[in-house]
Design an enzyme around this catalytic site. Structure first.
Site, PDB file in Angstrom:
ATOM      1  N   SER A 150       0.834  -1.193   0.000  1.00  0.00           N
ATOM      2  CA  SER A 150       0.000   0.000   0.000  1.00  0.00           C
ATOM      3  C   SER A 150       0.877   1.255   0.000  1.00  0.00           C
ATOM      4  CB  SER A 150      -0.960  -0.057   1.197  1.00  0.00           C
ATOM      5  OG  SER A 150      -2.004   0.877   1.040  1.00  0.00           O
ATOM      6  N   ASP A 227      -9.985  -5.563  -3.643  1.00  0.00           N
ATOM      7  CA  ASP A 227      -9.345  -4.562  -2.784  1.00  0.00           C
ATOM      8  C   ASP A 227     -10.239  -3.326  -2.721  1.00  0.00           C
ATOM      9  OD1 ASP A 227      -7.705  -2.357  -1.932  1.00  0.00           O
ATOM     10  OD2 ASP A 227      -5.918  -3.528  -2.458  1.00  0.00           O
ATOM     11  N   HIS A 260      -7.379  -5.945   0.455  1.00  0.00           N
ATOM     12  CA  HIS A 260      -6.176  -5.129   0.682  1.00  0.00           C
ATOM     13  C   HIS A 260      -5.371  -5.603   1.895  1.00  0.00           C
ATOM     14  CE1 HIS A 260      -3.992  -1.443  -0.254  1.00  0.00           C
ATOM     15  NE2 HIS A 260      -4.013  -1.065   1.011  1.00  0.00           N
TER      16      HIS A 260
END
Lengths: 282, 282
Positions: A150, A227, A260
């Site tokens: 991320s 995600d 995610h």
């Protein structure tokens, strides 16, 4: 460059430790983690992969949640994990939101007030932390890779493209791929770098590709298609198009159903450790 | 027996979910986690291993820290993880110390006031949670194993010895092996079961062996020799001697250098998943 040992624990026949030091770059104490595989405990230098975690995380998160240690042990890789921002800077506003300030350093050097004094994770990652860890542990600085998740995936891509001679291998899970074009990045870059978007390009992975900065290795990216941040914050298609135009080697794998989280990361972590092992050991 | 889905996430091609229900046994809402390997997602019943965590932990801890999911997926095992105590009972004193009350239910049925009303994790583990999860998920209740860590290792041993017909396989990491003889156990058993030590023997693994209660399978236990709780709280030599006298099959492995943490657990977790897979499927 003294370091203080906070803890050291045997894991997978290697050793995981957490350490603190007075960082000159940050002007504050900083904490980091190091995993050494068994072969390094007797002093044999090993390749090392730096781990950059995402928003709200710390130097512990990747180690606890990614299942990476067992594969670092398997492939005789060391791991170094940094925190996600300076801590205790006292910068006004640093604790007001999860995506700016503490836990959200974006692995760049802030130039705008009031952030510029301490929020210098860019130079910390690029220079101080590698030098420090390679002085204290049997790490082979000629065989150094970087990966992240991320915000930390963005950090891995940016640092590898800015200094490919420092980072021989690079991979990412669900990275923010074009921060200048998404809300998380616009908020952070405006605060850290100021209003002039031209100044953002040195810290944006897609912009670096557009400027002709490439990495000689193939970049491995895994992305879940469920995600929750995919369309709004991550934008892999923008990075993919820029990589194609720049001739950047890219292996971008899209995985239906995955989100995610670190549950996604742990599913594919061995492939990343193998990617770095092959690239660093050759 | 309705359940509420709190989250469901794809992991290692299977699915990890957390759920809440109104527990009749506890008289409170309770939360638990279930991992189903890929083969179970199409409805095929699979063997299941229940995970019992230690003091201060929750239903999330084993899943996050043990690296168990990847091996459950590999061996086609489901995992069920309970919380370590009732939550929100409001029992006086339940939040005053880490080793009694919330986070410290010891997987037994309290009989002493004020704990007896809600602190009934013994019956919850033995009956309600297996029945609930086997009604809602494709789990084969004829092939059910149990494992745990520390206080949860004690729970796994006790439940397997009390009801070997319910739990075909059993293993533990660093369990409290004779709670009636150590400070953690004396404190908890005095509160939950009262002052009469004769009443403790039904919930003490070593006392159960001494009373002739054995399990037909071989019990697998891993113990680190740098475990900070080894001599004061765990006492494997007492369980080992009782197992020898009772003719209980026991594989107790002692590991130099390893401590009490999940870094130790993740090092040897595959052996435990394989132990249950062989015992449940083989």
């Amino acid at each position: 460059m003294a370091i203080e040992t906070l803890s050291e624990t045997l894991c997978c026949r290697g050793r995981l430790g957490f350490y603190r030091h007075a960082s000159e770059t940050l002007g504050l104490d900083a904490t980091f983690g190091v995993f050494l595989p068994e072969i390094a405990l007797s002093g044999t230098p090993v390749p090392v992969v730096h781990l950059l975690a995402g928003l709200t995380c710390t130097q512990e998160t990747f180690f606890i949640k990614a299942n990476a240690v067992r594969f670092a042990a398997k492939y005789n890789l060391a791991l170094v994990a940094t925190d996600t921002s300076p801590r205790g800077a006292g910068t006004p506003g640093e604790d007001e939101s999860y995506d700016l300030g503490a836990g959200a350093g974006f692995y760049l050097d802030a130039t705008a007030a009031p952030w510029a004094q301490h929020y210098r994770m860019g130079s910390y990652i690029a220079a101080e932390l590698p030098a420090l860890t390679e002085a204290h542990f049997p790490l082979d600085g000629q065989r150094r890779g970087i990966m992240g998740h991320s915000m930390g995936g963005h950090g891995a891509l940016v640092h590898a493209l800015r200094a490919p001679e420092k980072w021989k291998t690079v991979s990412a899970f669900a990275p923010i791929m074009h921060p200048a074009a998404v809300p998380w990045g616009e908020k952070a870059f405006t605060a850290y770098l100021g209003e002039d978007r031209a100044d953002w390009r040195a810290w944006d992975a897609t912009a670096l590709l557009e400027a002709g900065r490439t990495h000689p290795g193939t970049i491995l990216i895994d992305q879940g298609l469920s995600d929750q941040f995919l369309d709004r914050e991550l934008r892999p298609e923008l990075f993919e198009a820029a990589a194609s135009r720049a001739g950047q080697g890219l292996r971008l794998r899209r995985h239906p159903g995955y989100d995610h989280s670190y549950w996604f990361i742990q599913t594919f972590i061995e492939d990343h450790m193998a990617h770095h092992a092959v690239g660093l050991k050759g």
